[in-house]
Scaffold this motif. Structure first.
Motif, PDB file in Angstrom:
ATOM      1  N   GLU A 133       0.886  -1.254   0.011  1.00 37.18           N
ATOM      2  CA  GLU A 133       0.094   0.029  -0.028  1.00 37.18           C
ATOM      3  C   GLU A 133       0.849   1.241  -0.153  1.00 37.18           C
ATOM      4  OE1 GLU A 133      -2.205   0.842   3.479  1.00 37.18           O
ATOM      5  OE2 GLU A 133      -1.202  -0.171   4.734  1.00 37.18           O
ATOM      6  N   MET A 134       0.368   2.340  -0.488  1.00 41.03           N
ATOM      7  CA  MET A 134       0.899   3.682  -0.519  1.00 41.03           C
ATOM      8  C   MET A 134      -0.135   4.649  -0.133  1.00 41.03           C
ATOM      9  SD  MET A 134       2.875   5.481  -3.588  1.00 41.03           S
ATOM     10  CE  MET A 134       3.298   4.023  -4.383  1.00 41.03           C
ATOM     11  N   PHE A 135       0.530   5.545   0.790  1.00 44.93           N
ATOM     12  CA  PHE A 135      -0.451   6.554   1.446  1.00 44.93           C
ATOM     13  C   PHE A 135       0.442   8.094   1.259  1.00 44.93           C
ATOM     14  CE2 PHE A 135      -1.318   8.859   5.495  1.00 44.93           C
ATOM     15  CZ  PHE A 135      -2.692   9.166   5.376  1.00 44.93           C
ATOM     16  N   ALA A 136      -0.490   8.915   0.818  1.00 39.89           N
ATOM     17  CA  ALA A 136       0.359  10.464   0.658  1.00 39.89           C
ATOM     18  C   ALA A 136      -0.663  11.441   1.231  1.00 39.89           C
ATOM     19  CB  ALA A 136       0.755  10.561  -0.604  1.00 39.89           C
ATOM     20  N   GLN A 137      -0.325  12.213   1.958  1.00 37.70           N
ATOM     21  CA  GLN A 137      -1.035  13.633   2.294  1.00 37.70           C
ATOM     22  C   GLN A 137      -0.301  14.722   2.059  1.00 37.70           C
ATOM     23  OE1 GLN A 137      -1.245  12.878   6.667  1.00 37.70           O
ATOM     24  NE2 GLN A 137      -3.415  12.329   6.140  1.00 37.70           N
ATOM     25  N   ASN A 138      -1.178  15.672   1.681  1.00 37.96           N
ATOM     26  CA  ASN A 138      -0.600  17.140   1.532  1.00 37.96           C
ATOM     27  C   ASN A 138      -0.487  17.905   2.903  1.00 37.96           C
ATOM     28  OD1 ASN A 138      -3.308  17.991   2.331  1.00 37.96           O
ATOM     29  ND2 ASN A 138      -3.706  18.538   0.109  1.00 37.96           N
ATOM     30  N   PHE A 139       0.197  19.344   2.695  1.00 39.62           N
ATOM     31  CA  PHE A 139       0.340  19.813   4.019  1.00 39.62           C
ATOM     32  C   PHE A 139      -0.974  20.245   4.798  1.00 39.62           C
ATOM     33  CE2 PHE A 139       3.982  20.400   1.364  1.00 39.62           C
ATOM     34  CZ  PHE A 139       4.918  20.281   2.104  1.00 39.62           C
ATOM     35  N   ASP A 140      -2.265  20.117   4.337  1.00 47.15           N
ATOM     36  CA  ASP A 140      -3.373  20.379   4.950  1.00 47.15           C
ATOM     37  C   ASP A 140      -3.864  19.006   5.745  1.00 47.15           C
ATOM     38  OD1 ASP A 140      -3.441  23.042   4.253  1.00 47.15           O
ATOM     39  OD2 ASP A 140      -4.789  22.556   2.109  1.00 47.15           O
ATOM     40  N   GLY A 141      -3.170  17.906   5.527  1.00 50.43           N
ATOM     41  CA  GLY A 141      -3.671  16.668   6.167  1.00 50.43           C
ATOM     42  C   GLY A 141      -4.569  15.800   5.095  1.00 50.43           C
ATOM     43  N   ASP A 142      -4.946  16.355   3.906  1.00 56.06           N
ATOM     44  CA  ASP A 142      -5.851  15.667   3.104  1.00 56.06           C
ATOM     45  C   ASP A 142      -5.027  14.667   2.277  1.00 56.06           C
ATOM     46  OD1 ASP A 142      -7.867  17.597   3.647  1.00 56.06           O
ATOM     47  OD2 ASP A 142      -7.010  18.984   2.130  1.00 56.06           O
ATOM     48  N   ASP A 143      -5.922  13.330   2.088  1.00 61.18           N
ATOM     49  CA  ASP A 143      -5.270  12.152   1.401  1.00 61.18           C
ATOM     50  C   ASP A 143      -5.215  12.746  -0.134  1.00 61.18           C
ATOM     51  OD1 ASP A 143      -5.234  10.901   3.633  1.00 61.18           O
ATOM     52  OD2 ASP A 143      -7.015   9.472   3.013  1.00 61.18           O
ATOM     53  N   ILE A 144      -3.821  12.540  -0.916  1.00 62.15           N
ATOM     54  CA  ILE A 144      -3.530  12.659  -2.259  1.00 62.15           C
ATOM     55  C   ILE A 144      -2.979  11.646  -2.919  1.00 62.15           C
ATOM     56  CG2 ILE A 144      -3.625  15.306  -1.821  1.00 62.15           C
ATOM     57  CD1 ILE A 144      -0.394  14.900  -1.953  1.00 62.15           C
ATOM     58  N   ASP A 145      -3.042  11.927  -4.260  1.00 63.33           N
ATOM     59  CA  ASP A 145      -2.360  10.895  -5.128  1.00 63.33           C
ATOM     60  C   ASP A 145      -0.973  11.083  -4.908  1.00 63.33           C
ATOM     61  OD1 ASP A 145      -1.772   8.656  -6.988  1.00 63.33           O
ATOM     62  OD2 ASP A 145      -2.252  10.158  -8.866  1.00 63.33           O
ATOM     63  N   ALA A 146       0.112  10.067  -4.843  1.00 62.07           N
ATOM     64  CA  ALA A 146       1.392  10.213  -4.434  1.00 62.07           C
ATOM     65  C   ALA A 146       2.343  10.688  -5.838  1.00 62.07           C
ATOM     66  CB  ALA A 146       1.918   8.997  -4.063  1.00 62.07           C
ATOM     67  N   THR A 147       1.585  10.465  -7.044  1.00 64.55           N
ATOM     68  CA  THR A 147       2.362  10.645  -8.273  1.00 64.55           C
ATOM     69  C   THR A 147       1.660  11.991  -8.836  1.00 64.55           C
ATOM     70  OG1 THR A 147       0.877   9.295  -9.445  1.00 64.55           O
ATOM     71  CG2 THR A 147       3.126   8.325  -8.645  1.00 64.55           C
ATOM     72  N   SER A 148       2.588  12.472  -9.712  1.00 67.72           N
ATOM     73  CA  SER A 148       1.813  13.677 -10.537  1.00 67.72           C
ATOM     74  C   SER A 148       1.066  13.283 -11.446  1.00 67.72           C
ATOM     75  CB  SER A 148       3.147  14.494 -11.185  1.00 67.72           C
ATOM     76  OG  SER A 148       4.094  15.036 -10.080  1.00 67.72           O
ATOM     77  N   VAL A 149       0.158  14.236 -11.708  1.00 73.51           N
ATOM     78  CA  VAL A 149      -0.854  13.986 -12.550  1.00 73.51           C
ATOM     79  C   VAL A 149      -0.437  14.236 -13.877  1.00 73.51           C
ATOM     80  CG1 VAL A 149      -3.231  14.391 -13.214  1.00 73.51           C
ATOM     81  CG2 VAL A 149      -2.847  14.283 -11.059  1.00 73.51           C
ATOM     82  N   PRO A 150      -0.404  13.568 -15.123  1.00 70.20           N
ATOM     83  CA  PRO A 150       0.554  13.814 -16.237  1.00 70.20           C
ATOM     84  C   PRO A 150      -0.574  14.661 -17.018  1.00 70.20           C
ATOM     85  CG  PRO A 150      -0.362  11.512 -16.454  1.00 70.20           C
ATOM     86  CD  PRO A 150      -0.574  11.823 -15.091  1.00 70.20           C
ATOM     87  N   ALA A 151       0.256  15.623 -17.844  1.00 67.73           N
ATOM     88  CA  ALA A 151      -0.643  16.556 -18.766  1.00 67.73           C
ATOM     89  C   ALA A 151      -1.369  15.589 -19.939  1.00 67.73           C
ATOM     90  CB  ALA A 151       0.245  17.365 -19.501  1.00 67.73           C
ATOM     91  N   PRO A 152      -2.352  15.888 -20.366  1.00 72.26           N
ATOM     92  CA  PRO A 152      -2.839  15.091 -21.377  1.00 72.26           C
ATOM     93  C   PRO A 152      -2.173  14.663 -22.565  1.00 72.26           C
ATOM     94  CG  PRO A 152      -4.322  17.085 -21.106  1.00 72.26           C
ATOM     95  CD  PRO A 152      -3.303  17.066 -20.102  1.00 72.26           C
ATOM     96  N   SER A 153      -2.376  13.678 -23.151  1.00 69.82           N
ATOM     97  CA  SER A 153      -1.290  13.513 -24.205  1.00 69.82           C
ATOM     98  C   SER A 153      -1.757  14.145 -25.497  1.00 69.82           C
ATOM     99  CB  SER A 153      -1.428  11.872 -24.520  1.00 69.82           C
ATOM    100  OG  SER A 153      -0.765  11.734 -25.721  1.00 69.82           O
TER     101      SER A 153
END
Length: 171
Positions: A133-153
């Motif tokens: 499992e993988m768990f990431a939070q931002n500085f506000d304590g919200d759960d976020i996706d750990a990887t960058s969201v790529p720009a549309p191809s």
């Protein structure tokens, strides 16, 4: 109309690139003797710059390997408020707390450091870490996706534009 839908489906399938894992490994050898130290370099790839805290859990064969320590690079040490890795039975748990604006110094892809293991038998192969499992939070304590969201191809954008063009042409 069927041709337009076929083009859209093919374009979208081709535009989805296989995304590399957030964390990748590189080891120093392929086989080890009993008692040898196994060093595995750890790399972060395309991390979400909004990450404040990251926790990753992997399975590994604790009958063949004993986790020893994590040593982070100086740049990660200087841009984090917490880093730890420890084993519980056959799970390796990694935790990292990043300082604000870490990505402006480290970028979103960087060498994290080195995991060290001890081989418990002769002929032990490179450690195989299986993501649990993988768990990431931002500085506000919200759960976020750990990887960058790529720009549309670009290909996906052209496919959508092509569908719109074909539909207008057929009307």
């Amino acid at each position: 109309m069927k041709i337009a839908n076929l083009i859209l489906i093919l374009g979208l399938v081709m535009s989805f690139s296989s995304k590399a894992s957030l964390i990748t490994f590189s080891n120093d050898s392929s086989s080890y003797l009993n008692g040898e130290i196994i060093e595995v370099e750890v790399f972060i790839n395309d991390a979400n710059p909004a990450i404040d805290f990251l926790e990753v859990v992997w399975n590994f064969d604790s009958s063949l390997l004993e986790f020893d320590l994590l040593s982070v690079t100086d740049s990660v040490f200087n841009n984090s408020y917490f880093d730890d890795a420890y084993a519980v039975s056959d799970e390796l748990i990694f935790q990292l707390g990043l300082s604000p604006n870490w990505s402006s110094v480290l970028g979103t892809s960087f060498k994290l450091g080195t995991f060290s293991f001890v081989a418990l038998e002769d002929g032990v192969l490179s450690p195989e870490l299986t993501l649990v499992e993988m768990f990431a939070q931002n500085f506000d304590g919200d759960d976020i996706d750990a990887t960058s969201v790529p720009a549309p191809s670009t290909l996906a954008i052209f496919c959508i534009a092509g569908i719109i063009f074909f539909r207008k042409r057929m009307s």
